[in-house]
Design a protein around this motif. Structure first.
Motif, PDB file in Angstrom:
ATOM      1  N   ILE A 543       1.206  -1.187   0.104  1.00  0.00           N
ATOM      2  CA  ILE A 543       0.076   0.010   0.051  1.00  0.00           C
ATOM      3  C   ILE A 543       1.044   1.322  -0.206  1.00  0.00           C
ATOM      4  O   ILE A 543       0.307   2.152  -0.142  1.00  0.00           O
ATOM      5  N   ASP A 544       2.531   0.790  -0.173  1.00  0.00           N
ATOM      6  CA  ASP A 544       3.039   2.199   0.084  1.00  0.00           C
ATOM      7  C   ASP A 544       4.343   2.058  -1.055  1.00  0.00           C
ATOM      8  O   ASP A 544       5.694   2.335  -0.904  1.00  0.00           O
ATOM      9  N   PHE A 545       3.734   1.692  -2.046  1.00  0.00           N
ATOM     10  CA  PHE A 545       4.549   1.805  -3.954  1.00  0.00           C
ATOM     11  C   PHE A 545       6.027   1.057  -3.210  1.00  0.00           C
ATOM     12  O   PHE A 545       6.955   0.952  -2.950  1.00  0.00           O
ATOM     13  N   GLY A 546       5.683  -0.100  -2.427  1.00  0.00           N
ATOM     14  CA  GLY A 546       7.042  -1.390  -2.427  1.00  0.00           C
ATOM     15  C   GLY A 546       7.613  -0.836  -0.585  1.00  0.00           C
ATOM     16  O   GLY A 546       8.591  -1.807  -1.289  1.00  0.00           O
ATOM     17  N   LYS A 547       7.071  -0.095  -0.132  1.00  0.00           N
ATOM     18  CA  LYS A 547       8.250  -0.538   1.015  1.00  0.00           C
ATOM     19  C   LYS A 547       7.838  -1.895   2.351  1.00  0.00           C
ATOM     20  O   LYS A 547       8.781  -2.339   2.535  1.00  0.00           O
ATOM     21  N   THR A 548       6.023  -1.668   2.097  1.00  0.00           N
ATOM     22  CA  THR A 548       6.025  -2.492   2.862  1.00  0.00           C
ATOM     23  C   THR A 548       5.269  -3.457   1.868  1.00  0.00           C
ATOM     24  O   THR A 548       4.464  -3.392   1.011  1.00  0.00           O
ATOM     25  N   VAL A 549       5.682  -5.054   1.044  1.00  0.00           N
ATOM     26  CA  VAL A 549       5.192  -6.138   0.769  1.00  0.00           C
ATOM     27  C   VAL A 549       4.723  -7.138   1.314  1.00  0.00           C
ATOM     28  O   VAL A 549       5.330  -7.981   2.061  1.00  0.00           O
ATOM     29  N   MET A 550       3.651  -7.666   0.578  1.00  0.00           N
ATOM     30  CA  MET A 550       2.533  -8.513   1.366  1.00  0.00           C
ATOM     31  C   MET A 550       2.810  -9.666  -0.231  1.00  0.00           C
ATOM     32  O   MET A 550       2.987  -9.351  -1.504  1.00  0.00           O
ATOM     33  N   SER A 551       3.012 -11.482  -0.066  1.00  0.00           N
ATOM     34  CA  SER A 551       2.588 -12.292  -0.534  1.00  0.00           C
ATOM     35  C   SER A 551       1.243 -13.947   0.146  1.00  0.00           C
ATOM     36  O   SER A 551       1.245 -13.306   0.974  1.00  0.00           O
ATOM     37  N   HIS A 552       1.249 -13.442  -0.457  1.00  0.00           N
ATOM     38  CA  HIS A 552      -0.010 -14.789  -0.075  1.00  0.00           C
ATOM     39  C   HIS A 552      -0.079 -15.851  -1.555  1.00  0.00           C
ATOM     40  O   HIS A 552      -0.308 -15.434  -3.156  1.00  0.00           O
ATOM     41  N   PRO A 553       0.007 -17.040  -1.253  1.00  0.00           N
ATOM     42  CA  PRO A 553      -0.367 -17.820  -2.274  1.00  0.00           C
ATOM     43  C   PRO A 553      -1.231 -18.577  -2.623  1.00  0.00           C
ATOM     44  O   PRO A 553      -0.450 -18.316  -3.962  1.00  0.00           O
ATOM     45  N   ARG A 554      -2.429 -18.431  -2.517  1.00  0.00           N
ATOM     46  CA  ARG A 554      -3.760 -17.965  -3.690  1.00  0.00           C
ATOM     47  C   ARG A 554      -3.253 -17.200  -4.368  1.00  0.00           C
ATOM     48  O   ARG A 554      -4.077 -17.600  -5.704  1.00  0.00           O
ATOM     49  N   ASP A 753      10.246 -17.825 -24.604  1.00  0.00           N
ATOM     50  CA  ASP A 753       8.898 -16.785 -23.469  1.00  0.00           C
ATOM     51  C   ASP A 753      10.115 -15.418 -23.150  1.00  0.00           C
ATOM     52  O   ASP A 753      10.600 -15.828 -22.293  1.00  0.00           O
ATOM     53  N   VAL A 754       9.032 -14.590 -23.365  1.00  0.00           N
ATOM     54  CA  VAL A 754       9.534 -13.477 -23.242  1.00  0.00           C
ATOM     55  C   VAL A 754       8.335 -12.852 -22.715  1.00  0.00           C
ATOM     56  O   VAL A 754       6.892 -12.838 -22.545  1.00  0.00           O
ATOM     57  N   ARG A 755       8.473 -12.492 -21.299  1.00  0.00           N
ATOM     58  CA  ARG A 755       7.579 -12.050 -20.375  1.00  0.00           C
ATOM     59  C   ARG A 755       8.497 -10.441 -19.345  1.00  0.00           C
ATOM     60  O   ARG A 755       9.782 -10.316 -20.060  1.00  0.00           O
ATOM     61  N   PHE A 756       7.639  -9.791 -18.900  1.00  0.00           N
ATOM     62  CA  PHE A 756       8.712  -8.325 -18.389  1.00  0.00           C
ATOM     63  C   PHE A 756       8.132  -8.372 -17.095  1.00  0.00           C
ATOM     64  O   PHE A 756       7.192  -8.822 -16.631  1.00  0.00           O
ATOM     65  N   ASN A 757       9.341  -7.697 -16.218  1.00  0.00           N
ATOM     66  CA  ASN A 757       8.943  -7.458 -14.528  1.00  0.00           C
ATOM     67  C   ASN A 757       8.932  -6.274 -14.571  1.00  0.00           C
ATOM     68  O   ASN A 757       9.095  -4.903 -15.298  1.00  0.00           O
ATOM     69  N   PRO A 758       6.793  -6.032 -14.252  1.00  0.00           N
ATOM     70  CA  PRO A 758       6.122  -4.565 -14.731  1.00  0.00           C
ATOM     71  C   PRO A 758       7.036  -3.316 -12.463  1.00  0.00           C
ATOM     72  O   PRO A 758       7.153  -2.761 -13.279  1.00  0.00           O
ATOM     73  N   ASP A 759       8.123  -3.839 -11.982  1.00  0.00           N
ATOM     74  CA  ASP A 759       8.536  -3.400 -11.051  1.00  0.00           C
ATOM     75  C   ASP A 759      10.115  -2.703 -11.854  1.00  0.00           C
ATOM     76  O   ASP A 759      10.264  -2.019 -10.476  1.00  0.00           O
ATOM     77  N   ILE A 760      10.395  -3.029 -12.615  1.00  0.00           N
ATOM     78  CA  ILE A 760      11.696  -2.752 -13.107  1.00  0.00           C
ATOM     79  C   ILE A 760      11.799  -1.370 -12.994  1.00  0.00           C
ATOM     80  O   ILE A 760      10.667  -0.454 -13.737  1.00  0.00           O
ATOM     81  N   PHE A 761      12.306  -0.647 -12.248  1.00  0.00           N
ATOM     82  CA  PHE A 761      12.887   1.202 -12.368  1.00  0.00           C
ATOM     83  C   PHE A 761      11.414   1.524 -11.592  1.00  0.00           C
ATOM     84  O   PHE A 761      11.126   3.153 -11.909  1.00  0.00           O
ATOM     85  N   SER A 762      10.739   0.968 -11.239  1.00  0.00           N
ATOM     86  CA  SER A 762       9.692   1.368  -9.859  1.00  0.00           C
ATOM     87  C   SER A 762      10.551   2.265  -9.100  1.00  0.00           C
ATOM     88  O   SER A 762      11.357   1.774  -8.131  1.00  0.00           O
ATOM     89  N   PRO A 763      10.067   3.891  -8.039  1.00  0.00           N
ATOM     90  CA  PRO A 763      11.084   3.870  -7.461  1.00  0.00           C
ATOM     91  C   PRO A 763      10.387   3.406  -6.279  1.00  0.00           C
ATOM     92  O   PRO A 763       9.106   2.962  -5.971  1.00  0.00           O
ATOM     93  N   GLY A 764      11.424   3.108  -5.620  1.00  0.00           N
ATOM     94  CA  GLY A 764      10.931   3.032  -4.255  1.00  0.00           C
ATOM     95  C   GLY A 764      10.871   1.075  -4.346  1.00  0.00           C
ATOM     96  O   GLY A 764      11.129   0.382  -3.233  1.00  0.00           O
TER      97      GLY A 764
END
Length: 1349
Positions: A543-554, A753-764
């Motif tokens: 919720i704060d652009f990448g400072k605290t990050v959570m994940s969830h298996p489902r 298989d070409v895929r992109f990581n959408p977080d590259i160059f994201s500030p923070g």
């Protein structure tokens, strides 16, 4: 505008929302071509199974393995469940019994609907249907009714009223009285929209059989108005909305309103009084009416005195109409005429569209009393939609439940898609109403104590927030600017995840509304989200652009399923405690489990990778293609993403590259068996990027020598073997694939298989050490994608424009063409630069003009947005007219009128702190000057689009770039939602401003929403197109008819995709010689295009042209001409004269005029067409040759042989140089030259004879050729790109017999296996179709000698 049908514009689609019968226009209505009842395909469509199977073979993981559309559906048995309809007899009180055709699948309710629409029963609403004395249930299907069969008698029984029923009845009567009144369409209410076709066709074209006036050769007036003629500088606005004769409504009543005595007091309620009405009849008689449970009667109340006793005549009538018939002779007479006219209108003029279409101009309308509108405005119906008793709709529940419907077989999928579409269009309408109420200040905020910008609202179970940066959320991304674009990015994300349609993953209903300078996001509400803090509820993402990050298996499991189609890379990031967290989306994407247990994702604003051309990152350098073009450039916000279309095109391009590299290496291996194959491991992927000249498309692979084709096949095979990993592939081949994978940046080394990581160059956002190599590769991939956009996509677009593969005609269609290729609008300046530098600059003139106009109006829109935010409601029309004066008027110093002029207030009350967002007390807007505005526009164009405009005033812009003020007015109005008065504006007057505040009638919202698709129908449509291109017209026609049925099933009767379907059907019928069918389908296509896309949308202009051709073929010459004149007028208004499409239009007009022997007029149009063709196609093109020939023919008819010879010689020269001596066209031309020469010689002889012998000369009669209709039609077909393969009369007879025979066979055994049918696979020699408007690649048949027009 030529739109590839597989990417239909996101225009307002439509549905028969208020038309419960799913067929177009319902059953027993006159004028409604009763469509066959819902035709379903039987059971499981193997295509879904095929998809499952294909999903299990992993070789090329990018969704590129989806086979060509249309392979699946055509191979399967299409078994159609034919509903045999039957007819029932209806007995209604007071009229003769009549029979009605019904289908077993309909509901009883649909019969109700038909009866409420029929001329003789339309005044009844409160009744039930009885069969043998038993009442039928409203919602049961007819097939479930016992004893209902062919010939059954249904009795209409009047039921007692309730308050609800009485209200519905009054509303229905009001609708009947207003049925021809267009004010709802002008006001943009209730999904009404305009249509003007009937003005030009004098009613319904379907009656052509009855109305054929011989060959219509009795003199018809062909002279168009002055402003339509070639070379006219005048661009009037009034003809845009011609006054329809039926609109001067017959007055049936002066007033019909609710009485002030409502609601009835208790003792009257106990006498059965439900409500009171007040009526003033056309004869000026004032009466009060009681609506009671038994019906309607007059009472003795007056305006000031309540007396509920019945008045004389003591007449109780079950229907209000019957009562009014009794007391007012005028009402009786006019109501009958009105209903006659109403049922004569084409159903498509009356059915509601699924999304509201607004008109940017409207005539001055008298404001009339209208009880229903008044009631709606006060109760604001807060979404207490009539059909839901006493509660607001739970939008979230409806949206999610429809997604959970089963979808195993076709009937289930149809039901599901229909439900999804219906809920979506209802939600969009409700969200739009709510957003306007929020900005107008009519909704209380849920946090009223905060400042205006921070407020949030809930209305009708929809959550509204404003596009401002609340709590510095977007501080690092560009503040308010970022907060303004985030909602549209989020909407694109929602659209994408909805399209992937993964079971178990839910998105929010989202609508973005721009209104009065504010952007409002409307979202459905996750159950339980309002009771808890956001921190508690988010279990995935940040919720704060990448400072605290959570994940969830489902969530990982659900999102993993979307990662392949969306090309998103599963990746790891670090949270603030330095722990690794795995994600399969961008960090901003939040996962919340609602109280309903569903897994929701929201904030999808970074679904797609960032666009590095507009995101300067310190320490990173872009590829040379980008730096050369002046990138990276700083943008106003850091949320610039690549479009999904670009990601797909880039991956497709990389796949071709992968195939070529591998094929090349295999060839080398073959060549050098003795030594080890050289590997391509130079670690420098960009070196393998093909040069920009390489067209990005399927052709790229086949350009090498023939050997490479077999090479590619080998690679395919090899890739599959390696991917299946059964150890059969030899290590060398593995090496080949590995090298190719590495070179194209594939994430797997055994498959592409070409895929992109959408977080590259994201500030923070930080990545773990272990992933550094992957991150480096991803950065390179993003740079390559940015370079690909500049080096392939933009040049590709310009090339398509030079080849006229796409023909945009206005800003919207240009934007559409750019977006199809994945080019964002912020690249518009770049596109224009490339156009300017193009060697074919002259042929791109139209693109340049449209682009400049779009650049100017978009820049003006950005300024207008902030300008409007400072205007309070009472100054709105003054402010808008002032802005338009500064923008478009030549008047040097317009003065704004401040709203305080009209009324004097006793005391200035102090400002309230909590004002609605649009109530700023400032008049800063009033000091704007034209010089300042244009300076800002040029500044904005430079900053935003990176393009330098050379103009300081509107007149300079018009002069420098060849623009039209009327076109700029249309573009800015459409973009901002302004509605102006329909009148002639003197833009160029230097003595008075062009606009006054009375000229601004309204401001509408501009709405962006998701467009749910009918997938099965679309597969059928594509298969049908494919069949048609292979020349199987009959099969194509059947598939497209099937698609039409399915589209109707999902969307209702009105939708852009149905429009494309109807256009193609019309063209097929035309080619197969069935002109009446062609006319009827094309008429529907025109009406639908007008209603759903707009009366002057470029698509509508195209539909008008097609209709004119079919009218001419059906000998309706004057109609054909008026349609072509309408198309020419609209083109002039939307763009101007100098457009490649104008050449086609003028050739059509010239040919028709030639056919009716208006030679001088015909020449004006044909010579203009010749000039335009020469400019846009080059003087040596075959189109120009054809144009010369058409002009020569008219000169021949005028007996001006010298001019005729001159033009035909030009044409002959072009044919000779382009096609050679022996080509059929060259020979034809040479024959025609001989013929002309003979005629010229004969004429000269005759003249000499006259000179020598005076009046007594013996003159042989001269053969002047008045053109035959057949020859004119033949030329019309050629220029419109319809080629008939020549058939002898006998062939035609055989073909017709064959078609008829097969038709009978199919009727007889619809469900017999198709394969048994004779001739099902042989191509039918009926015609080749070249419809650039509905196919990506037109069928070009080399064997047919015709010329593409």
């Amino acid at each position: 505008m030529v739109i590839k049908t597989d990417e239909l514009p996101v225009a307002a689609p439509a549905d028969g929302a208020r038309e419960p019968s799913s067929q177009a226009g319902g059953k027993g209505r006159p004028g409604a071509a009763a469509l066959p009842s819902v035709v379903l395909l039987n059971g499981d469509c193997p295509e879904s199974l095929k998809r499952e199977e294909r999903a299990t073979e992993p070789p090329r993981e990018n969704g590129l393995d989806e086979s060509e559309p249309g392979e699946e559906t055509t191979g399967q048995e299409v078994i159609v469940i034919q509903d045999t309809g039957f007819s029932v007899k209806i007995l209604a009180p007071g009229i003769e019994p009549f029979s009605l055709q019904v289908s077993p699948q309909e509901m009883v309710q649909e019969i109700h609907q038909v009866l409420m629409d029929r001329e003789d029963t339309c005044h009844r609403t409160c009744f039930s249907l009885h069969l043998d004395g038993n009442m039928l249930d409203h919602f049961s299907e007819l097939r479930s009714v016992e004893g209902l069969q062919e010939g059954s008698v249904l009795r209409v029984v009047e039921e007692p009223y309730t308050v609800r029923e009485a209200r519905i009845h009054v509303r229905h009567v009001r609708d009947l009285l207003k049925s021809l009144d267009p004010s709802d369409a002008f006001n943009g209410v209730d999904c009404n929209s305009l249509s003007f076709l009937s003005v030009f066709t004098d009613g319904d074209l379907g009656d052509s059989g009855k109305r054929k006036k011989g060959l219509e050769m009795d003199p018809i007036d062909c002279t168009p108005p002055e402003y339509i003629l070639p070379g006219s500088r005048e661009r009037p606005l009034c003809p845009l909305q011609p006054q329809n004769r039926d609109w001067k409504p017959l007055q049936c009543l002066k007033v019909l309103t609710m009485s002030g005595w409502n609601p009835p007091p208790g003792n009257r309620k106990m006498h059965g009084d439900l409500m009171y009405l007040f009526v003033i009849t056309a004869e000026d008689r004032q009466v009060s009416i009681t609506a009671s449970t038994r019906g309607f009667y007059l009472n003795q109340s007056t305006a000031y005195h309540f007396n509920p006793k019945p008045a004389s005549p003591r007449f109780l009538s079950h229907s209000l109409v019957e009562l009014l018939n009794q007391i007012s002779p005028t009402f009786k007479k006019n109501f009958a005429v009105l209903q006659k006219k109403r049922v004569q209108r084409h159903p498509f003029e009356r059915i509601a569209t699924p999304f509201q279409v607004y008109s940017w101009t409207a005539p001055q309308a008298e404001h009339a009393m209208d009880c229903v509108r008044a009631e709606d405005a006060y109760t604001s119906r807060l979404g207490y939609e009539e059909h839901i008793p006493g509660q607001t709709r739970d939008w979230n529940e409806e949206l999610q439940t429809t997604r959970e419907l089963p979808r195993k077989n076709l009937p289930e999928r149809l039901l599901r898609e229909r439900a999804i579409f219906k809920v979506h269009s209802d939600f969009t309408a409700a969200a739009t109403r709510g957003a306007m109420a929020v900005i107008d200040g009519n909704v209380m905020a849920i946090n009223p104590s905060e400042e205006t910008k921070m407020q949030m609202f809930i209305w009708n179970n929809i959550f509204f927030s404003l596009g401002f940066d609340v709590r510095d959320h977007y501080k690092d991304f560009g503040g308010d600017v970022a907060a303004y674009v985030a909602p549209t990015n989020d909407l694109n994300g929602v659209r994408t995840y909805n399209a992937v349609d993964v079971e178990g993953l839910y998105t929010l209903g989202t609508v973005v509304v721009d209104y009065r300078g504010y952007r409002v996001t409307a979202q459905s509400i996750i159950p339980g989200i309002l009771e808890r803090d956001q921190e508690q509820s988010v279990i995935y993402g940040s919720i704060d652009f990448g400072k605290t990050v959570m994940s969830h298996p489902r969530y990982l499991e659900l999102l993993e399923r979307t990662s392949r189609p969306l090309k998103i890379l599963r990746h790891r990031v670090l949270n603030d405690r330095g722990e690794e967290v795995e994600l399969c989306s961008s960090v901003e994407c939040k996962g919340i489990i609602g109280n309903d247990g569903r897994h929701y994702i929201l904030d999808l604003l970074r679904t797609f990778p960032p666009d590095l051309n507009f995101l300067p990152v310190p320490g990173e350098t872009l590829p040379e293609e980008c730096t050369r073009a002046g990138f990276p450039r700083a943008h106003r916000h850091k949320l610039c993403c690549l479009r999904q279309e670009l990601v797909d095109a880039f991956v497709e391009h990389r796949y071709l590259l992968f195939m070529k590299l591998a094929a090349l290496q295999l060839m080398q291996q073959k060549a050098s068996k003795m030594e080890n194959p050289t590997s391509l491991e130079n670690g420098d992927p960009p070196s393998s990027e093909p040069k920009p000249e390489d067209p990005p498309g399927p052709e790229a692979g086949s350009e090498e020598e023939g050997g490479s084709a077999s090479g590619l096949a080998k690679v395919k095979e090899l890739a599959e073997t390696i991917a299946s990993d059964d150890g059969t592939a030899d290590p060398r081949s593995r090496e080949v694939i590995r090298n190719a994978c590495k070179a194209v940046g594939s994430i797997s080394c055994t498959a592409f298989d070409v895929r992109f990581n959408p977080d590259i160059f994201s500030p923070g956002v930080r990545f773990p050490e272990s992933c550094q190599e992957e991150v480096r590769d991803q950065k390179q991939l993003l740079k390559d994608a940015a370079a690909f956009l500049l080096s392939c996509q933009i040049p590709g677009l310009v090339k398509d424009c030079i080849d006229h593969a796409v023909l945009p005609m206005d800003g919207a269609t240009l934007a559409e063409v750019m977006r199809q290729r994945g080019i964002n609008m912020r690249y518009l300046g770049k596109v224009l630069d490339l156009v300017l530098r193009s060697p074919a600059r002259e042929q791109l003139d139209h693109i340049y003009k449209i682009g400049i106009g779009e650049l100017i109006t978009r820049s003006a829109k950005h300024i207008f947005k902030t300008y409007l935010q400072g205007v309070e409601l009472s100054g709105l029309s003054a402010a808008i007219s002032h802005f338009l004066n500064c923008f478009l008027s030549s008047y040097p110093n317009p003065v704004a009128h401040l709203p305080a002029d009209e009324l004097i207030s006793k005391k200035r009350n102090r400002r309230r702190r909590n004002r609605p967002p649009g109530a700023a007390d400032n008049t800063a807007w009033a000091v704007m000057t034209p010089q300042e505005l244009w300076k800002n526009i040029c500044q904005e164009a430079k900053n935003y689009f990176g393009f330098s405009l050379e103009c300081e005033t509107v007149d300079q812009a018009v002069e420098t770039y060849g623009l039209q003020k009327i076109t700029l007015l249309r573009e800015i109005s459409l973009k901002t939602g302004i509605q102006i008065l329909l009148k002639e504006y003197s833009f160029d007057s230097r003595h008075k401003p062009a606009f006054t505040e009375e000229d601004v009638l309204n401001i509408f919202p501009v709405v962006k929403h998701v467009n749910p698709k009918a997938s099965d129908a679309f597969h059928f449509f594509q298969s049908g197109q494919a069949k048609v291109q292979q020349g199987f017209l009959k099969e194509g026609c059947e598939l497209i008819n099937e698609a039409l049925n399915l589209f109707n099933n999902v969307y209702g009767a009105m939708h852009v995709e149905i429009c494309a379907c109807l256009r193609l059907l019309a063209r097929l019928h035309y080619i197969m010689g069935d002109y009446a069918e062609a006319l009827s389908n094309q008429q529907k296509a025109v009406l639908m295009s007008e209603r759903v896309m707009g009366i002057e949308h470029p698509n509508t202009i195209q539909e008008y042209m097609h209709l004119a051709l079919y009218c001419f073929a059906s000998s309706q010459l004057s109609t054909a001409l008026s349609l072509l004149y309408r198309a020419r007028y609209l083109t002039l208004l939307v763009f101007g004269e100098d457009h490649p499409e104008m050449a086609l239009l003028d050739n059509n007009i010239g040919l028709v005029l030639h056919g009716v022997m208006e030679y001088d007029l015909s020449l004006r149009f044909l010579e203009n067409a010749l000039a335009v063709s020469t400019k846009y196609h080059g003087p040596k093109s075959l189109k120009v040759a054809l144009s010369h020939h058409l002009v020569a023919r008219v000169y021949e008819s005028k007996a001006e042989f010298r001019s005729a010879l001159q033009h035909e010689k030009e044409g002959y020269t072009i044919y000779k140089t382009q096609l050679g001596e022996d080509h059929e066209k060259t020979k034809e031309s040479s024959e025609y030259l001989k013929c002309l020469t003979q005629q010229a010689v004969a004429l000269q002889r005759t003249m000499n004879e006259i000179y020598r012998n005076g009046s007594s000369a013996n003159i042989p009669p001269l053969k002047f050729t008045a053109p035959s209709m057949a020859s004119v039609l033949e030329q019309l077909n050629v220029i419109n790109g319809i080629l008939f393969i020549p058939l002898s009369q006998k062939d035609l007879e055989n073909l017709k017999a064959e078609v008829a025979r097969r038709h009978q066979l199919q009727e007889a055994g619809r469900n017999r296996d198709k394969a048994e049918e004779p001739m099902a696979t042989e191509p039918e020699p009926a015609g080749v179709l070249e419809d650039s408007a509905s196919q990506p690649q037109a069928a070009k048949d080399p064997s047919s000698p015709g010329l593409q027009g």
